[in-house]
Each structure stands twice: as C-alpha cells, then as structure tokens.
Design a protein around this motif. Structure first.
Motif, PDB file in Angstrom:
ATOM      1  N   PRO A  49     -11.918  16.691  87.972  1.00  0.00           N
ATOM      2  CA  PRO A  49     -13.121  16.359  88.750  1.00  0.00           C
ATOM      3  C   PRO A  49     -14.046  17.573  88.872  1.00  0.00           C
ATOM      4  CG  PRO A  49     -11.279  16.732  90.218  1.00  0.00           C
ATOM      5  CD  PRO A  49     -10.719  16.827  88.821  1.00  0.00           C
ATOM      6  N   VAL A  50     -15.347  17.348  88.791  1.00  0.00           N
ATOM      7  CA  VAL A  50     -16.359  18.386  88.985  1.00  0.00           C
ATOM      8  C   VAL A  50     -17.495  17.796  89.817  1.00  0.00           C
ATOM      9  CG1 VAL A  50     -15.847  19.629  86.853  1.00  0.00           C
ATOM     10  CG2 VAL A  50     -17.533  17.790  86.831  1.00  0.00           C
ATOM     11  N   THR A  51     -18.239  18.675  90.462  1.00  0.00           N
ATOM     12  CA  THR A  51     -19.407  18.263  91.248  1.00  0.00           C
ATOM     13  C   THR A  51     -20.673  18.595  90.461  1.00  0.00           C
ATOM     14  OG1 THR A  51     -18.216  18.700  93.294  1.00  0.00           O
ATOM     15  CG2 THR A  51     -20.606  18.495  93.445  1.00  0.00           C
ATOM     16  N   ILE A  52     -21.554  17.625  90.358  1.00  0.00           N
ATOM     17  CA  ILE A  52     -22.775  17.799  89.572  1.00  0.00           C
ATOM     18  C   ILE A  52     -23.996  17.590  90.447  1.00  0.00           C
ATOM     19  CG2 ILE A  52     -21.701  17.119  87.400  1.00  0.00           C
ATOM     20  CD1 ILE A  52     -23.072  14.366  87.778  1.00  0.00           C
ATOM     21  N   ALA A  53     -25.110  18.138  90.014  1.00  0.00           N
ATOM     22  CA  ALA A  53     -26.400  17.941  90.691  1.00  0.00           C
ATOM     23  C   ALA A  53     -27.499  18.165  89.675  1.00  0.00           C
ATOM     24  CB  ALA A  53     -26.559  18.883  91.875  1.00  0.00           C
ATOM     25  N   VAL A 336     -25.237  27.644  81.765  1.00  0.00           N
ATOM     26  CA  VAL A 336     -24.829  26.647  82.760  1.00  0.00           C
ATOM     27  C   VAL A 336     -24.088  25.544  82.003  1.00  0.00           C
ATOM     28  CG1 VAL A 336     -26.733  27.141  84.323  1.00  0.00           C
ATOM     29  CG2 VAL A 336     -27.010  25.383  82.576  1.00  0.00           C
ATOM     30  N   PHE A 337     -23.234  24.843  82.711  1.00  0.00           N
ATOM     31  CA  PHE A 337     -22.466  23.753  82.106  1.00  0.00           C
ATOM     32  C   PHE A 337     -23.109  22.426  82.497  1.00  0.00           C
ATOM     33  CE2 PHE A 337     -19.437  27.247  82.398  1.00  0.00           C
ATOM     34  CZ  PHE A 337     -18.944  27.272  81.096  1.00  0.00           C
ATOM     35  N   VAL A 338     -23.470  21.655  81.440  1.00  0.00           N
ATOM     36  CA  VAL A 338     -24.163  20.388  81.626  1.00  0.00           C
ATOM     37  C   VAL A 338     -23.229  19.255  81.191  1.00  0.00           C
ATOM     38  CG1 VAL A 338     -26.153  19.007  80.921  1.00  0.00           C
ATOM     39  CG2 VAL A 338     -26.403  21.471  81.270  1.00  0.00           C
ATOM     40  N   VAL A 339     -23.177  18.194  81.990  1.00  0.00           N
ATOM     41  CA  VAL A 339     -22.376  17.019  81.650  1.00  0.00           C
ATOM     42  C   VAL A 339     -23.261  16.041  80.889  1.00  0.00           C
ATOM     43  CG1 VAL A 339     -20.999  15.118  82.556  1.00  0.00           C
ATOM     44  CG2 VAL A 339     -20.924  17.359  83.679  1.00  0.00           C
ATOM     45  N   LYS A 340     -22.857  15.739  79.653  1.00  0.00           N
ATOM     46  CA  LYS A 340     -23.631  14.834  78.813  1.00  0.00           C
ATOM     47  C   LYS A 340     -23.378  13.376  79.207  1.00  0.00           C
ATOM     48  CE  LYS A 340     -22.168  16.456  74.846  1.00  0.00           C
ATOM     49  NZ  LYS A 340     -22.090  16.719  73.373  1.00  0.00           N
ATOM     50  N   PRO A 341     -24.132  12.435  78.664  1.00  0.00           N
ATOM     51  CA  PRO A 341     -23.948  11.022  79.045  1.00  0.00           C
ATOM     52  C   PRO A 341     -22.535  10.499  78.834  1.00  0.00           C
ATOM     53  CG  PRO A 341     -26.034  11.304  77.911  1.00  0.00           C
ATOM     54  CD  PRO A 341     -25.337  12.619  77.813  1.00  0.00           C
ATOM     55  N   ASP A 342     -21.811  11.045  77.850  1.00  0.00           N
ATOM     56  CA  ASP A 342     -20.435  10.574  77.632  1.00  0.00           C
ATOM     57  C   ASP A 342     -19.427  11.348  78.473  1.00  0.00           C
ATOM     58  OD1 ASP A 342     -20.593  12.991  76.412  1.00  0.00           O
ATOM     59  OD2 ASP A 342     -19.792  12.343  74.465  1.00  0.00           O
ATOM     60  N   ASP A 375     -19.988  22.793  91.025  1.00  0.00           N
ATOM     61  CA  ASP A 375     -18.692  23.124  91.611  1.00  0.00           C
ATOM     62  C   ASP A 375     -17.607  22.639  90.662  1.00  0.00           C
ATOM     63  OD1 ASP A 375     -16.769  24.008  93.345  1.00  0.00           O
ATOM     64  OD2 ASP A 375     -16.792  22.214  94.605  1.00  0.00           O
ATOM     65  N   GLY A 376     -16.628  23.490  90.414  1.00  0.00           N
ATOM     66  CA  GLY A 376     -15.563  23.150  89.479  1.00  0.00           C
ATOM     67  C   GLY A 376     -15.796  23.695  88.091  1.00  0.00           C
ATOM     68  N   ILE A 377     -16.607  24.733  87.972  1.00  0.00           N
ATOM     69  CA  ILE A 377     -16.886  25.311  86.653  1.00  0.00           C
ATOM     70  C   ILE A 377     -15.593  25.781  85.991  1.00  0.00           C
ATOM     71  CG2 ILE A 377     -18.047  27.223  85.476  1.00  0.00           C
ATOM     72  CD1 ILE A 377     -20.273  27.046  87.462  1.00  0.00           C
ATOM     73  N   GLN A 378     -14.671  26.318  86.786  1.00  0.00           N
ATOM     74  CA  GLN A 378     -13.431  26.834  86.213  1.00  0.00           C
ATOM     75  C   GLN A 378     -12.561  25.740  85.603  1.00  0.00           C
ATOM     76  OE1 GLN A 378     -14.287  26.780  89.328  1.00  0.00           O
ATOM     77  NE2 GLN A 378     -12.685  25.780  90.546  1.00  0.00           N
ATOM     78  N   ARG A 379     -12.795  24.472  85.967  1.00  0.00           N
ATOM     79  CA  ARG A 379     -12.008  23.374  85.408  1.00  0.00           C
ATOM     80  C   ARG A 379     -12.672  22.730  84.189  1.00  0.00           C
ATOM     81  NH1 ARG A 379     -11.666  22.430  91.039  1.00  0.00           N
ATOM     82  NH2 ARG A 379     -13.308  20.829  90.931  1.00  0.00           N
ATOM     83  N   ALA A 380     -13.912  23.103  83.928  1.00  0.00           N
ATOM     84  CA  ALA A 380     -14.655  22.491  82.817  1.00  0.00           C
ATOM     85  C   ALA A 380     -14.347  23.219  81.514  1.00  0.00           C
ATOM     86  CB  ALA A 380     -16.145  22.531  83.104  1.00  0.00           C
ATOM     87  N   ARG A 381     -14.222  22.459  80.440  1.00  0.00           N
ATOM     88  CA  ARG A 381     -14.024  23.001  79.108  1.00  0.00           C
ATOM     89  C   ARG A 381     -15.067  22.385  78.183  1.00  0.00           C
ATOM     90  NH1 ARG A 381     -11.689  25.754  81.887  1.00  0.00           N
ATOM     91  NH2 ARG A 381      -9.490  26.429  81.859  1.00  0.00           N
ATOM     92  N   VAL A 382     -15.704  23.231  77.393  1.00  0.00           N
ATOM     93  CA  VAL A 382     -16.759  22.752  76.507  1.00  0.00           C
ATOM     94  C   VAL A 382     -16.174  21.722  75.540  1.00  0.00           C
ATOM     95  CG1 VAL A 382     -18.419  23.414  74.727  1.00  0.00           C
ATOM     96  CG2 VAL A 382     -18.025  24.904  76.696  1.00  0.00           C
ATOM     97  N   GLY A 383     -16.824  20.554  75.466  1.00  0.00           N
ATOM     98  CA  GLY A 383     -16.381  19.478  74.589  1.00  0.00           C
ATOM     99  C   GLY A 383     -15.380  18.536  75.209  1.00  0.00           C
ATOM    100  N   ALA A 384     -14.784  18.916  76.338  1.00  0.00           N
ATOM    101  CA  ALA A 384     -13.798  18.057  76.993  1.00  0.00           C
ATOM    102  C   ALA A 384     -14.483  17.169  78.024  1.00  0.00           C
ATOM    103  CB  ALA A 384     -12.712  18.897  77.649  1.00  0.00           C
ATOM    104  N   LYS A 385     -13.841  16.058  78.333  1.00  0.00           N
ATOM    105  CA  LYS A 385     -14.377  15.148  79.334  1.00  0.00           C
ATOM    106  C   LYS A 385     -14.066  15.660  80.738  1.00  0.00           C
ATOM    107  CE  LYS A 385     -14.540  10.693  76.926  1.00  0.00           C
ATOM    108  NZ  LYS A 385     -15.950  10.441  77.274  1.00  0.00           N
ATOM    109  N   VAL A 386     -14.932  15.326  81.664  1.00  0.00           N
ATOM    110  CA  VAL A 386     -14.732  15.628  83.078  1.00  0.00           C
ATOM    111  C   VAL A 386     -15.017  14.366  83.878  1.00  0.00           C
ATOM    112  CG1 VAL A 386     -15.272  18.100  82.905  1.00  0.00           C
ATOM    113  CG2 VAL A 386     -17.115  16.445  83.247  1.00  0.00           C
ATOM    114  N   ASN A 387     -14.610  14.409  85.128  1.00  0.00           N
ATOM    115  CA  ASN A 387     -14.863  13.299  86.053  1.00  0.00           C
ATOM    116  C   ASN A 387     -15.948  13.749  87.026  1.00  0.00           C
ATOM    117  OD1 ASN A 387     -14.768  10.998  87.587  1.00  0.00           O
ATOM    118  ND2 ASN A 387     -12.846  11.522  88.626  1.00  0.00           N
ATOM    119  N   PRO A 388     -17.243  13.488  86.710  1.00  0.00           N
ATOM    120  CA  PRO A 388     -18.332  14.037  87.539  1.00  0.00           C
ATOM    121  C   PRO A 388     -18.509  13.261  88.834  1.00  0.00           C
ATOM    122  CG  PRO A 388     -19.233  12.720  85.757  1.00  0.00           C
ATOM    123  CD  PRO A 388     -17.755  12.734  85.561  1.00  0.00           C
TER     124      PRO A 388
END
Length: 399
Positions: A49-53, A336-342, A375-388
């Motif tokens: 899980p990550v927090t997005i804005a 910065v880490f951006v969550v794409k539509p997928d 929030d949760g940058i440390q849990r994000a990996r480039v190319g991997a899915k996250v739960n925004p």
C-alpha cells in the motif's frame, strides 16, 4: 515359520490385482509432480500500500534567500567633551536610555572657577566700553568749539571700537566656560540600549579638546534595525533581467519586501523592505552589498546577530507543488515516484523550485493529473504494482 524367499515375494508382486497397481502408480506420479512444481507458481505477495496525491496548482512567487547580519540604524560612541575626574555613573549597564538622560557626571568645579573669572573679565570690558563712550561724546562736543582736534576724536572712536571688541571676547569666553560646565554632565545623544560603563567614578578622563578623548560607553538604536546581506553576481543579473522585462521592480526604486528568519526559527518572524543597494560589486567577493530595514518592536533582535533574509525574486506565476517528502534523490537527479494507470510505479525526473508554505515547487517533470506517491516511497519499486490510496487531505493547503 520360515521367511518367504525372494522368489516367493516376486511371485506375489506379479500376482497383485490390477486395480491396486493403478492406484499406486497415480500416487507416485502425483508425488513426483508436486516435487517438480516451479517456485514461481507460488502465491504472489499482495501489492504494497502507498499514499498518493495529485500536485496542487496555485499562484506562487519565488523568494531568494541570503545570510544577513543585523546592524543598528544609529550607533554612538559616548565620549566626554571636557576632561576631569568622574564623580558618578548615572545609568544601569545594558539598560534602555532616552535622548537627554544623564549618563556621567564629571567634576565641574574647575570649570565653574573659569566661568567666574570670565564673568569678571566681561564686567571689566563692559566698564571700559562705557568709559570709551563718555570720552567719545565729550570729544565730539569739544571738537565743535575747536577745544580738541579731529585726531583726538578719531583716537577716542577707535578706543570705543576696541572696547566693544574686548567686550565680545569676554562674552565668548564666558559662554565657553558655561558650556564646559554643561559638558560635565554627559547625556545620551540618542534613544537606545546602552552598553556597560567603561570608566568608574574617581578616574580621570580626557576631553575632546585634547584630541584623544576617553570612551565612556556606547548606545545603539534597536527599532527599526538594519540587516546587511551580500547578493551574488548571478542573482543581481537575474534581477536586472526581470526589471528590464517588467516582471519585477528594481530594489533601487521600489522598497521590495523581505522576510527574516532568526537562528533557531523554522519560518520568517520579521518583515521589512529593501532600502539600499551599493553602487558597485565587491571585486574580491563578486557580491553586491544590500540592506533592508526591519521592524523590531519587540526588541528581540540585537546588532551583530545573523539571520536568513528572503527577498522577492520573481513575478507571481502558476506552479505545481507537492510535499517535499515526496522528492527522492537518485545520484545527481531529483525524482518522484508516479503511479501509472495500471498501478505500476514509474520514476520521474523533476526540476525543483523553492519551497512555498511547506510544499515544493516542481518546475518540470510533472503534470497536474499525475498520481504522486507521498507516503510509502520505501515500499515502491519501479515497474512493480502498488495498492494506491488517496491522501486524507489535499497535498497542500491553498489551491
């Protein structure tokens, strides 16, 4: 009972029912299949899980920051005008004094004696003036009857003029003597905070007439107060360009606003305006000396302190802002880490601007519709899915 021999056992196996053999073969095959199942087919862990804005869009103004030092608007080194022995010190060290307050008392008796002597000389001069007037009047009457010559009248007229001159000299000497008596009371020339006393009662001090007067103390004004800071050449050129383009007023013509942050503070606490720019750059440092005047009504700032000076550095413009904690460093880049539509993560290189009310201005690299991980940058990996998950509040205050 005798144990069956090998030949008997082999005969029993060969004579086992066909159904039993089929079940046994299926069991062995299933066991082998389970051992050969790839580890990649195990259950995948859930997306972190990550927090997005989304970036906040609002009108901002750039501020440039400099290191400044505070100086008093007025500073006076208090020295005696006349010499003599100090009788008393009439102020408390470090106190606020007002213009005209008594600071030191110097023994005035020698000057009073000189004043008495000057008064006597003035009286003598005035008596001589009266005598010269009577003699001249008498001569003018006698010359009409030719009892005295014109030469005698001229001599008496010149004697009256000399008597008047002596009277003026005596009056000047008396005024000087009275001034010296007045100067034995050393008073504060300005209102401000006084330093410690440098001379104690009983000490002999030298006056200004000797050329080496004794320092007694000093006084500095506190409200308002100056802050001096040095502007580098590149910043000065930037301001000049903005002025030529009509996007920022020149500090030489307009009292541009400044904000000051003191040591230990996290945000500006004092406001002021620019009131001086030097007429040339310092050739040794390549900087331009600048000065702002700051309100100091609470007298919390003292001359000599350091502070961070923020000077308006641009015209208002529309900008995208995100929380500063969302910005990461990748070697020499800011990302910065951006969550794409997928719901996969993408690292986006950005160009940063200044902080504005706790948010970081992003000059390049983001769009208003981007979903930024705050929030949760440390849990994000480039190319991997996250739960925004959307942030509970907007990324910044005003929109």
């Amino acid at each position: 009972m005798s144990e069956p021999n090998a030949g008997q056992s082999s005969a029993r196996w060969r004579s086992a029912p066909p159904a039993f053999s089929a079940v046994l073969a299926l069991a062995v095959a299933g066991l082998l299949a389970g051992c050969e199942k790839p580890a990649s087919q195990a259950a995948a862990p859930p997306a972190p899980p990550v927090t997005i804005a989304q970036p906040v869009k609002r009108t901002v103004t750039d501020w440039d920051e400099f290191t400044g030092r505070f100086e008093a608007v007025e500073e006076v080194q208090v020295r005696p005008r006349v010499g003599g022995y100090v009788n008393s010190v009439e102020f408390q060290d470090g106190a606020i004094v007002h213009q005209g307050d008594l600071l030191y008392v110097i023994d005035s008796r020698p000057f009073e004696a000189v004043a008495t002597q000057a008064e006597g000389q003035l009286s003598d001069a005035r008596a001589k003036v009266e005598l010269a007037k009577r003699e001249l009047d008498r001569g003018l009457n006698l010359v009409q009857t030719s009892a005295v010559s014109e030469q005698v009248v001229d001599q008496r007229r010149q004697a009256l003029q000399a008597a008047h001159a002596a009277e003026m000299q005596a009056e000047g000497a008396l005024k000087a003597a009275k001034l010296n008596i007045e100067f034995t009371h050393v008073v504060a020339p300005i209102t401000g905070r006084v330093s410690r006393h440098l001379v104690s009662p009983g000490n002999l001090v030298q006056g200004s007439d000797t050329g080496t007067s004794t320092p007694l103390t000093s006084i500095v004004t506190l409200d308002p107060i100056y802050v001096y800071f040095d502007m580098d050449e590149a910043t000065f050129i930037k301001y000049s360009r903005l002025w030529f383009e009509g996007r920022r007023p020149s500090s030489r013509d307009t009292p541009n606003p400044v904000q000051v942050t003191l040591a230990g503070e996290t945000k500006p606490s004092h406001d002021g305006t620019i009131n001086f720019l030097d007429n040339r750059l310092d050739v040794s440092t390549g900087t331009l000396r600048s000065r702002a005047v700051i309100k100091n009504t609470d007298l919390s700032i003292l001359p000599g302190q350091f502070g961070r000076v923020r000077l308006i550095g641009s015209a208002p413009y529309e900008a995208l802002l995100i929380p500063d904690v969302a910005v990461a460093t990748d070697q020499s880049r800011k990302i910065v880490f951006v969550v794409k539509p997928d719901d996969t993560v993408e690292a986006r290189a950005v160009t940063l601007g200044p902080l504005d009310e706790g948010l970081r201005v992003i000059r390049e690299g983001l769009k208003a519709e981007d979903r930024v991980i705050v929030d949760g940058i440390q849990r994000a990996r480039v190319g991997a899915k996250v739960n925004p998950h959307p942030a509970q509040a907007p990324a910044g205050g005003k929109s």
